[in-house]
Scaffold this active site. Structure first.
Site, PDB file in Angstrom:
ATOM      1  N   ASP A   1      50.169  46.326 -45.049  1.00  0.00           N
ATOM      2  CA  ASP A   1      50.581  47.607 -44.485  1.00  0.00           C
ATOM      3  C   ASP A   1      49.361  48.526 -44.354  1.00  0.00           C
ATOM      4  OD1 ASP A   1      52.329  49.594 -43.607  1.00  0.00           O
ATOM      5  OD2 ASP A   1      52.764  50.305 -45.626  1.00  0.00           O
ATOM      6  N   GLU A   2      49.385  49.445 -43.399  1.00  0.00           N
ATOM      7  CA  GLU A   2      48.332  50.471 -43.222  1.00  0.00           C
ATOM      8  C   GLU A   2      46.936  49.838 -43.146  1.00  0.00           C
ATOM      9  OE1 GLU A   2      49.133  53.441 -42.576  1.00  0.00           O
ATOM     10  OE2 GLU A   2      50.822  54.163 -43.743  1.00  0.00           O
TER      11      GLU A   2
ATOM     12  N   ARG B   1      53.438  64.906 -37.576  1.00  0.00           N
ATOM     13  CA  ARG B   1      54.319  65.166 -38.730  1.00  0.00           C
ATOM     14  C   ARG B   1      55.552  65.947 -38.291  1.00  0.00           C
ATOM     15  NH1 ARG B   1      53.219  61.260 -40.690  1.00  0.00           N
ATOM     16  NH2 ARG B   1      51.964  60.993 -38.830  1.00  0.00           N
TER      17      ARG B   1
ATOM     18  N   LYS C   1      57.107  51.308 -38.637  1.00  0.00           N
ATOM     19  CA  LYS C   1      56.253  50.202 -39.070  1.00  0.00           C
ATOM     20  C   LYS C   1      56.765  49.556 -40.362  1.00  0.00           C
ATOM     21  CE  LYS C   1      52.911  52.959 -41.656  1.00  0.00           C
ATOM     22  NZ  LYS C   1      53.406  52.481 -42.960  1.00  0.00           N
ATOM     23  N   THR C   2      57.257  50.384 -41.305  1.00  0.00           N
ATOM     24  CA  THR C   2      57.783  49.823 -42.554  1.00  0.00           C
ATOM     25  C   THR C   2      59.029  48.995 -42.278  1.00  0.00           C
ATOM     26  OG1 THR C   2      56.934  51.765 -43.719  1.00  0.00           O
ATOM     27  CG2 THR C   2      58.480  50.383 -44.912  1.00  0.00           C
TER      28      THR C   2
ATOM     29  N   GLN D   1      45.634  56.797 -36.799  1.00  0.00           N
ATOM     30  CA  GLN D   1      45.906  57.452 -38.080  1.00  0.00           C
ATOM     31  C   GLN D   1      44.893  57.055 -39.154  1.00  0.00           C
ATOM     32  OE1 GLN D   1      50.183  58.223 -39.149  1.00  0.00           O
ATOM     33  NE2 GLN D   1      50.538  56.629 -37.626  1.00  0.00           N
TER      34      GLN D   1
END
Length: 649
Positions: free
Chosen positions: A217-218, A557, A33-34, A248
């Site tokens: 973002d997020e 993770r 995503k980044t 998330q």
């Protein structure tokens, strides 16, 4: 074509080159995503000739903001002047135009500790009782009110009950004190920026015209104030580009609301949706396990993650007899992977911070270095140190350090404790069950009243107290218990001067702290109903869905190896209680899971008792008594002796 775009997959590229208008990118864990966000900015600058000064990029943490800035500079050669966290962006606007709403240009920003200090000052001046209305709980309530855009007057109008009415009163005084000090707190940065934009149409137009593109973002972590800010600033062009993942969203307890991503469709009816489902982090088995668990959620879209990596082995699920043996097995798993990975590539994840204690002790016992992320080591936690101080002073009235500590816990609490000490000499003899003594101290001092308000922090503190009592119940000698704690702490400090880097320490952290990180090996421990999902969520569908998302975050993770561990019995509240395997494990098909169990040490011994009980009921056969000495009994418990042969011998 822009050179970096060649490294993107087709879905990422499609999102990056989105033309004008609103867009939401649903980006699964590990899907880049980044990369999409930064390449989007690079594409706008290099291909659409958008000025870096007219692009706003906001995120949540300083770490993420720094990474995004550096990546954009590397891609474009430009340093974005309007890129950072929500709070830094708002502070910048208020420094420039805050005078429009009566804010001094040189206002100071109070951080969390400053805010607590101010509240303590208010409590002292107005003689408020911290035991009745905990300062930290009041602080959290005021923060939540501001994030919901409620002024102290708004809050007073909806206040219900003594606590909320107290909060409303403190809120008003608190805001007045901030004003007198020319100060704002972190939440004010958001709410006052909104106030500025809503009260001055001229200022609002200024910033709306300044930003041609707004990227966030997020987005699943936004609260109401952040949602309103981004909505206002992206108008009238409506070039809002948000990246997030419903699955998330795990911060509801601090005001985050994943529904903001759903709400975007109402605010921007023509919004275009992109999905990033190719994962670059985990193997397919790990991703399939994550999907099986999260797909039971029904209130938000679910991404089906896939990867080109090999499938990987089944997920190992280990069932232990006790919390202690679970921790020992986890350390064995850790040591097994040491030959292939540095310790820093291994993480132990748990739902509540109180769970760290047994794993800390097992790692210390196994000589495995570790670091606790986002928390304090168990025996260094304030509430644990408070109760240990009470206990130490009960055994040694010359212990001035413990005396001074318990004196600071309140005059009434101190008086109750000292009166109790005078009348309970026998109970305080060293050879008494320690948990009984600790429970009595907690009761007599009314220590848990410090955490009456059911905030996230207070719940965690009470869980730590319960865990300390669990440890104490394993000792029948107070001095032995205190000595054991000292030895554990001494071992903890033995490696304080270790100059090795983070790669030489296993990572211990809560699932919340793990978000945004990745490890080769992940061990998710305490996978039981009541722990994960947490007992407070079992009867609430929304909270249960958040617990699933938390489990999903933990699973994703892991890059190469994932373990679930749990215990069939837990030592809780001073007694051994049966535990039930987490319902989340039950959601996983057998073909993805390999379940192993620790042998039940007492099965044969229980069978022996059952055999002799049945035998004694028979009237046709003379009763006989089997005498078992200590060595044989130990052999029975360890499974070294054949019970049938023993009975028939």
């Amino acid at each position: 074509m822009l050179e970096p775009l060649k490294k993107l997959n087709p879905e990422q590229t499609t999102a990056v080159i989105h033309e004008n208008g609103p867009a939401v990118v649903l980006a699964g864990a590990g899907s880049g995503k980044t990369t999409v966000l930064t390449n989007r900015v690079a594409w706008l600058i290099s291909k659409k000739n958008v000025s870096p000064y007219s692009i706003l990029v906001v995120t949540f943490t300083n770490k993420a903001a720094k990474e995004i800035k550096e990546r954009i500079q590397k891609l474009t050669g430009h340093l974005l002047p309007w890129s950072g966290t929500f709070h830094s962006f708002c502070a910048k606007i208020l420094r420039i135009d805050g005078n429009q709403i009566g804010l001094h240009q040189n206002f100071v920003i109070y951080d969390s500790s400053d805010q607590i200090s101010l509240l303590k000052k208010i409590y002292k001046e107005y003689n408020f009782d911290n035991d009745e209305f905990n300062i930290k709980a009041v602080h959290a309530a005021i923060s939540n009110a501001k994030n919901e855009l409620l002024s102290h007057t708004d809050y007073l109008n909806i206040a219900n009950g003594s606590f909320q009415n107290h909060v409303a009163r403190v809120y008003k005084i608190y805001q007045h004190e901030l004003f007198k000090a020319s100060a704002v707190d972190f939440d004010d940065l958001l709410s006052k920026t909104l106030q500025l934009l809503n009260e001055s149409s001229e200022i609002k137009r200024k910033y709306q015209n300044m930003f041609d593109h707004v990227l966030v973002d997020e987005y699943q972590d936004t609260n109401k104030a952040q949602y309103e800010l981004t909505k206002i600033l992206s108008q009238p062009q409506n070039n809002i580009f948000v990246v997030g993942d419903f699955c998330q969203s795990i911060y509801a307890w601090r005001g985050a609301d994943y529904k903001n991503m759903l709400q975007l469709k109402s605010s921007f009816p023509n919004i275009q949706e992109y999905r990033l489902e190719q994962n670059y982090r985990s193997n397919q088995t790990i991703l399939d396990v994550a999907t099986e668990i999260i797909s039971k959620n029904t209130t938000h879209p679910i991404l089906k993650l896939w990867t080109t990596k090999p499938a990987g082995n089944k997920i190992t699920c280990f069932e232990a007899n006790s919390g202690k043996s679970e921790a020992l097995q986890v350390v064995k798993f850790v040591i097994t992977h040491r030959k292939n990975y540095d310790y820093g590539n291994i993480a132990i994840l748990y739902r509540t911070n109180a769970q760290s204690r047994e794993f800390e002790e097992a790692l210390i016992g196994g000589g495995v270095p570790y670091k606790l992320i986002g928390g304090t080591k168990f025996y260094d936690r304030k509430e644990v140190k408070d109760l240990i101080a009470y206990l130490r002073y009960s055994q040694n009235r010359a212990d001035i350090v413990s005396y001074q500590r318990i004196l600071k816990l309140g005059k009434k609490r101190f008086s109750n404790f000292m009166n109790w000490l005078k009348n309970n000499d026998k109970l305080l003899e060293p050879n008494n069950n320690v948990s009984s003594v600790l429970k009595k101290i907690v009761e007599e001092t009314e220590y848990l009243d410090k955490f009456k308000r059911d905030s996230e922090e207070n719940v965690a503190r009470k869980e730590n107290v319960e865990e300390l009592i669990n440890v104490a119940s394993q000792f029948d000698d107070i001095n032995q218990f205190l000595e054991n704690i000292s030895l554990i702490q001494d071992n903890e400090f033995a490696d304080k001067n270790n100059t090795n880097g983070d790669e030489y320490s296993v990572n211990l952290m809560s699932l919340h702290s793990a978000k945004g990180l990745e490890f080769e090996v992940v061990l998710m421990v305490g996978m039981e109903d009541g722990l994960l999902p947490h007992s407070r969520s079992l009867m609430d569908n929304e909270q249960m869905e958040e617990e699933r998302r938390l489990c999903y975050v933990g699973i994703t993770r892991a890059k190469s190896h994932l373990y679930f561990t749990y215990s069939r019995n837990r030592f809780q509240y001073g007694a051994n209680t049966s535990a039930m395997r987490s319902r989340f494990i039950e959601d996983i098909p057998n073909y993805l899971l390999k379940i192993t169990s620790e042998p039940e040490k007492y099965n044969q011994y229980n069978q022996y008792n059952k055999s002799t009980n049945n035998f004694n009921k028979k009237t046709t056969t003379p009763k006989r008594r089997i005498v078992v000495d200590d060595d044989i009994l130990e052999g029975v418990l360890n499974g070294d002796f054949d019970i049938d042969k023993l009975i028939n011998s």
